[in-house]
Motif scaffolding. Structure first.
Motif, PDB file in Angstrom:
ATOM      1  N   ILE A 295     -69.333  90.470   6.830  1.00 32.32           N
ATOM      2  CA  ILE A 295     -68.970  90.131   5.449  1.00 32.32           C
ATOM      3  C   ILE A 295     -68.822  91.372   4.574  1.00 32.32           C
ATOM      4  O   ILE A 295     -68.003  91.390   3.642  1.00 32.32           O
ATOM      5  N   ASN A 296     -69.577  92.425   4.865  1.00 31.93           N
ATOM      6  CA  ASN A 296     -69.544  93.625   4.021  1.00 31.93           C
ATOM      7  C   ASN A 296     -68.168  94.280   3.985  1.00 31.93           C
ATOM      8  O   ASN A 296     -67.851  95.022   3.054  1.00 31.93           O
ATOM      9  N   ARG A 297     -67.341  94.019   4.967  1.00 30.49           N
ATOM     10  CA  ARG A 297     -65.983  94.598   4.985  1.00 30.49           C
ATOM     11  C   ARG A 297     -65.078  93.941   3.942  1.00 30.49           C
ATOM     12  O   ARG A 297     -64.036  94.489   3.575  1.00 30.49           O
ATOM     13  N   TYR A 298     -65.462  92.769   3.477  1.00 32.83           N
ATOM     14  CA  TYR A 298     -64.621  91.992   2.570  1.00 32.83           C
ATOM     15  C   TYR A 298     -65.116  91.981   1.120  1.00 32.83           C
ATOM     16  O   TYR A 298     -64.346  91.713   0.204  1.00 32.83           O
ATOM     17  N   ILE A 299     -66.421  92.234   0.926  1.00 34.42           N
ATOM     18  CA  ILE A 299     -67.048  91.995  -0.377  1.00 34.42           C
ATOM     19  C   ILE A 299     -67.162  93.259  -1.218  1.00 34.42           C
ATOM     20  O   ILE A 299     -67.540  94.327  -0.731  1.00 34.42           O
ATOM     21  N   ASN A 300     -66.819  93.130  -2.481  1.00 36.52           N
ATOM     22  CA  ASN A 300     -67.049  94.163  -3.490  1.00 36.52           C
ATOM     23  C   ASN A 300     -67.567  93.485  -4.758  1.00 36.52           C
ATOM     24  O   ASN A 300     -67.752  92.266  -4.793  1.00 36.52           O
ATOM     25  N   VAL A 301     -67.781  94.260  -5.803  1.00 35.54           N
ATOM     26  CA  VAL A 301     -68.247  93.725  -7.078  1.00 35.54           C
ATOM     27  C   VAL A 301     -67.257  94.108  -8.163  1.00 35.54           C
ATOM     28  O   VAL A 301     -66.742  95.232  -8.188  1.00 35.54           O
ATOM     29  N   SER A 302     -66.968  93.156  -9.038  1.00 35.73           N
ATOM     30  CA  SER A 302     -66.029  93.409 -10.122  1.00 35.73           C
ATOM     31  C   SER A 302     -66.491  92.673 -11.370  1.00 35.73           C
ATOM     32  O   SER A 302     -67.410  91.849 -11.322  1.00 35.73           O
ATOM     33  N   GLU A 303     -65.842  92.948 -12.484  1.00 35.57           N
ATOM     34  CA  GLU A 303     -66.161  92.277 -13.745  1.00 35.57           C
ATOM     35  C   GLU A 303     -65.174  91.137 -13.969  1.00 35.57           C
ATOM     36  O   GLU A 303     -63.963  91.327 -13.820  1.00 35.57           O
ATOM     37  N   PHE A 304     -65.713  89.978 -14.320  1.00 35.50           N
ATOM     38  CA  PHE A 304     -64.866  88.815 -14.577  1.00 35.50           C
ATOM     39  C   PHE A 304     -64.991  88.431 -16.044  1.00 35.50           C
ATOM     40  O   PHE A 304     -66.085  88.134 -16.528  1.00 35.50           O
ATOM     41  N   ASP A 305     -63.867  88.435 -16.741  1.00 37.91           N
ATOM     42  CA  ASP A 305     -63.831  88.093 -18.160  1.00 37.91           C
ATOM     43  C   ASP A 305     -63.698  86.586 -18.305  1.00 37.91           C
ATOM     44  O   ASP A 305     -62.654  86.006 -18.024  1.00 37.91           O
ATOM     45  N   ALA A 306     -64.802  85.940 -18.737  1.00 35.52           N
ATOM     46  CA  ALA A 306     -64.803  84.485 -18.886  1.00 35.52           C
ATOM     47  C   ALA A 306     -64.571  84.057 -20.326  1.00 35.52           C
ATOM     48  O   ALA A 306     -64.896  82.927 -20.702  1.00 35.52           O
ATOM     49  N   GLY A 307     -64.035  84.934 -21.145  1.00 40.20           N
ATOM     50  CA  GLY A 307     -63.758  84.586 -22.542  1.00 40.20           C
ATOM     51  C   GLY A 307     -64.854  85.059 -23.458  1.00 40.20           C
ATOM     52  O   GLY A 307     -64.832  86.175 -23.980  1.00 40.20           O
ATOM     53  N   LYS A 308     -65.852  84.219 -23.659  1.00 39.26           N
ATOM     54  CA  LYS A 308     -66.960  84.562 -24.540  1.00 39.26           C
ATOM     55  C   LYS A 308     -67.894  85.591 -23.918  1.00 39.26           C
ATOM     56  O   LYS A 308     -68.574  86.337 -24.616  1.00 39.26           O
ATOM     57  N   ILE A 309     -67.951  85.616 -22.592  1.00 42.87           N
ATOM     58  CA  ILE A 309     -68.846  86.534 -21.900  1.00 42.87           C
ATOM     59  C   ILE A 309     -68.107  87.190 -20.738  1.00 42.87           C
ATOM     60  O   ILE A 309     -67.094  86.694 -20.269  1.00 42.87           O
ATOM     61  N   LYS A 310     -68.666  88.319 -20.276  1.00 39.21           N
ATOM     62  CA  LYS A 310     -68.143  89.003 -19.108  1.00 39.21           C
ATOM     63  C   LYS A 310     -69.259  89.092 -18.077  1.00 39.21           C
ATOM     64  O   LYS A 310     -70.375  89.495 -18.393  1.00 39.21           O
ATOM     65  N   ASN A 311     -68.936  88.708 -16.840  1.00 37.82           N
ATOM     66  CA  ASN A 311     -69.935  88.675 -15.783  1.00 37.82           C
ATOM     67  C   ASN A 311     -69.552  89.617 -14.651  1.00 37.82           C
ATOM     68  O   ASN A 311     -68.378  89.845 -14.372  1.00 37.82           O
ATOM     69  N   LYS A 312     -70.579  90.136 -13.986  1.00 36.19           N
ATOM     70  CA  LYS A 312     -70.376  90.862 -12.750  1.00 36.19           C
ATOM     71  C   LYS A 312     -70.344  89.837 -11.617  1.00 36.19           C
ATOM     72  O   LYS A 312     -71.274  89.052 -11.465  1.00 36.19           O
ATOM     73  N   VAL A 313     -69.273  89.814 -10.852  1.00 30.48           N
ATOM     74  CA  VAL A 313     -69.144  88.838  -9.772  1.00 30.48           C
ATOM     75  C   VAL A 313     -68.729  89.550  -8.486  1.00 30.48           C
ATOM     76  O   VAL A 313     -68.151  90.640  -8.517  1.00 30.48           O
ATOM     77  N   SER A 314     -69.043  88.924  -7.364  1.00 29.37           N
ATOM     78  CA  SER A 314     -68.582  89.437  -6.081  1.00 29.37           C
ATOM     79  C   SER A 314     -67.107  89.089  -5.911  1.00 29.37           C
ATOM     80  O   SER A 314     -66.616  88.101  -6.468  1.00 29.37           O
ATOM     81  N   THR A 315     -66.408  89.893  -5.155  1.00 26.42           N
ATOM     82  CA  THR A 315     -65.007  89.611  -4.839  1.00 26.42           C
ATOM     83  C   THR A 315     -64.827  89.572  -3.325  1.00 26.42           C
ATOM     84  O   THR A 315     -65.525  90.281  -2.588  1.00 26.42           O
ATOM     85  N   PHE A 316     -63.916  88.739  -2.869  1.00 21.11           N
ATOM     86  CA  PHE A 316     -63.552  88.663  -1.455  1.00 21.11           C
ATOM     87  C   PHE A 316     -62.114  89.131  -1.344  1.00 21.11           C
ATOM     88  O   PHE A 316     -61.207  88.477  -1.867  1.00 21.11           O
ATOM     89  N   ASN A 317     -61.912  90.292  -0.701  1.00 19.79           N
ATOM     90  CA  ASN A 317     -60.572  90.891  -0.669  1.00 19.79           C
ATOM     91  C   ASN A 317     -59.991  91.011  -2.072  1.00 19.79           C
ATOM     92  O   ASN A 317     -58.821  90.689  -2.318  1.00 19.79           O
ATOM     93  N   ASP A 318     -60.846  91.427  -3.011  1.00 23.39           N
ATOM     94  CA  ASP A 318     -60.492  91.657  -4.414  1.00 23.39           C
ATOM     95  C   ASP A 318     -60.244  90.383  -5.215  1.00 23.39           C
ATOM     96  O   ASP A 318     -59.805  90.450  -6.374  1.00 23.39           O
ATOM     97  N   VAL A 319     -60.519  89.231  -4.654  1.00 23.61           N
ATOM     98  CA  VAL A 319     -60.397  87.971  -5.389  1.00 23.61           C
ATOM     99  C   VAL A 319     -61.798  87.557  -5.869  1.00 23.61           C
ATOM    100  O   VAL A 319     -62.697  87.399  -5.045  1.00 23.61           O
ATOM    101  N   PRO A 320     -62.006  87.390  -7.190  1.00 25.10           N
ATOM    102  CA  PRO A 320     -63.334  87.047  -7.701  1.00 25.10           C
ATOM    103  C   PRO A 320     -63.855  85.721  -7.138  1.00 25.10           C
ATOM    104  O   PRO A 320     -63.099  84.756  -6.992  1.00 25.10           O
ATOM    105  N   ILE A 321     -65.145  85.698  -6.821  1.00 18.22           N
ATOM    106  CA  ILE A 321     -65.810  84.480  -6.369  1.00 18.22           C
ATOM    107  C   ILE A 321     -66.682  83.969  -7.510  1.00 18.22           C
ATOM    108  O   ILE A 321     -67.603  84.653  -7.958  1.00 18.22           O
TER     109      ILE A 321
END
Length: 306
Positions: free
Chosen positions: A185-211
């Motif tokens: 799984i480590n080959r696919y997962i990174n961390v990115s920021e997801f803008d949810a409007g009122k708040i911004k969260n740190k989320v994992s990504t799978f092949n750069d797609v936020p989860i």
């Protein structure tokens, strides 16, 4: 000085809408409703735009005339939900009504309303996807196969929408746990920021797609939304339908689901106005719904469990 119940109701109404926009895991979908016109009640208006395609340019005659069609269509929010609460005047007086009423409504939204809105939205997406043949049903989650299947589902969407399309993966916590335990799984997962409007969260990504993780109880294919009067539905709220299946994940462009949630009416009656009891009375009414444009359905995919 007596409480201005009308002004207080307006304040509550605004704060309650803000609470949903922050607390719901699906709150980011409401940003897609920026072109929606809402004037109260259960109806919204949304624009529909279509154009003709490119044509050959003629060096003598110039451009071929194209056409643009812009029209507004009315949509009815099917989820018309409400409740009334009473706070006994012996327990709540004018000086502490605001604090108590705010706590009651805030707790009600956090524990009842927000989970119901999330659950409706995800089950609604699953139902729309199934109607258009955009689902895989009966997939058994397994650490040995989940990576390949998730990657396959993403690639199939990107093959239609293009790799530049900003996708999101809406995944149940049950599926997420199995994904985390998958070998490699480590080959696919990174961390990115997801803008949810009122708040911004740190989320994992799978092949750069936020989860976006969602409690499994909110990721079912069907729910019963209790009417509050039918036998065994008096307590209101909602529950998973007996025939419901688990939604493993939803893959969808971020700008595709159009969600609207409106606290259409909060009414407050003081004990002298309330004819039923010597108590403060609070009426709460919520309209909400979700839509996905039919012509965009090929960009959506839902993976449903066995």
């Amino acid at each position: 000085m007596s409480i201005n119940t009308l002004e207080m109701a307006k304040i509550f109404q605004t704060k309650l809408d803000e609470q949903v926009s922050v607390g719901a895991t699906s709150a980011w979908m409401e940003a897609n409703a920026k072109n929606v016109i809402y004037n109260g009640g259960d109806t919204v208006r949304m624009p529909e735009i279509s154009t003709t395609g490119l044509a050959k340019y003629d060096r003598d005659k110039g451009f071929n005339q194209g056409s643009v069609t812009l029209k507004y269509r009315d949509y009815t929010m099917t989820q018309d939900r409400g409740r009334t609460f009473q706070l006994d005047s012996m327990d709540v007086n004018e000086s502490n009504f605001i604090a108590n009423a705010g706590t009651v409504l805030g707790t009600f939204q956090k524990e009842q309303v927000i989970p119901e809105i999330d659950s409706y939205r995800y089950s609604r997406i699953a139902a729309l996807a199934k109607a258009e043949g955009r689902v895989l049903e009966g997939f058994t989650l397994d650490a040995a196969t989940i990576l390949e299947k998730l990657d396959e589902d993403i690639c199939n969407i990107q093959d239609v929408a293009g790799e530049s399309t900003a996708l999101v993966i809406i995944m149940s916590t049950k599926s997420r746990r199995i994904l985390n335990n998958a070998k490699g799984i480590n080959r696919y997962i990174n961390v990115s920021e997801f803008d949810a409007g009122k708040i911004k969260n740190k989320v994992s990504t799978f092949n750069d797609v936020p989860i976006l993780g969602v409690p499994s109880a909110r990721m079912k294919t069907a729910y019963v939304f209790n009417d509050g009067t039918t036998s065994e539905q008096e307590k209101g709220g909602f529950k998973a339908d007996d025939a419901a299946k688990d939604i493993n994940w939803i893959i969808i462009p971020r700008d595709l689901p159009i969600a609207v949630s409106k606290t259409d009416k909060v009414r407050i009656f003081d004990p002298d106005t309330n004819q039923k009891a010597d108590a403060w009375k609070i009426d709460y009414r919520k309209f909400h719904d979700l839509w996905v444009p039919v012509n965009q359905m090929p960009k959506l995919w839902v993976n449903i469990g066995a």
